[in-house]
Motif scaffolding. Sequence first.
Motif, short mmCIF file in Angstrom:
data_model
loop_
_atom_site.label_atom_id
_atom_site.label_comp_id
_atom_site.label_asym_id
_atom_site.label_seq_id
_atom_site.Cartn_x
_atom_site.Cartn_y
_atom_site.Cartn_z
N UNK A 153 0.84 -1.20 0.00
CA UNK A 153 0.00 0.00 0.00
C UNK A 153 0.87 1.25 0.00
N UNK A 154 1.93 1.24 0.81
CA UNK A 154 2.84 2.38 0.85
C UNK A 154 3.51 2.61 -0.49
N UNK A 155 3.98 1.55 -1.10
CA UNK A 155 4.63 1.65 -2.40
C UNK A 155 3.68 2.18 -3.46
N UNK A 207 2.96 5.84 -2.94
CA UNK A 207 4.10 6.64 -3.37
C UNK A 207 4.14 6.77 -4.89
N UNK A 208 3.96 5.66 -5.60
CA UNK A 208 3.97 5.67 -7.07
C UNK A 208 2.87 6.57 -7.60
N UNK A 212 3.44 9.91 -9.96
CA UNK A 212 2.95 9.89 -11.34
C UNK A 212 1.42 9.89 -11.34
N UNK A 213 0.80 11.02 -11.03
CA UNK A 213 -0.67 11.05 -11.01
C UNK A 213 -1.23 10.92 -12.43
N UNK A 214 -2.35 10.32 -12.51
CA UNK A 214 -2.98 10.19 -13.83
C UNK A 214 -3.68 11.50 -14.17
N UNK A 215 -3.70 11.82 -15.45
CA UNK A 215 -4.29 13.09 -15.89
C UNK A 215 -5.67 12.88 -16.41
#
Length: 112
Positions: free
Chosen positions: A99-101, A104-105, A109-112
């Motif tokens: 969940x932490x990983x 963080x990801x 890198x948020x989706x647009x």
Amino acid sequence: MGETPNEVKGWNWGAFMFNIIWGIGNRTYLPLLCLIPLFNIVWVFVCGFKGNEWAWQSGQFLIEDIDTFKEIQKTWNRAGFVCFILAIAIIVLYIVLAVTLFSYIFQQYPSY
């Protein structure tokens, strides 16, 4: 063999966690059914529930040997319970790390 005394009945963590090794060590071979895929998911619980009875009925303990039987199974129980707690701790740790990983990801890198 005969009736299993009530003093030896009950849950056995050793039979639950170490089913195949426990079965061979106690000269009861029904836990070998845990080698069958998918069936073993249910059978490990049967081993935990019926393990003491199977070990008693294997015939390696005399009627007046209830205390010896309990001492031997107490060692299996301790080892099985410790292994169970460690397995649960590892699973929880794995979930927390995953969940932490992922969080963080997704922050990087948020989706647009």
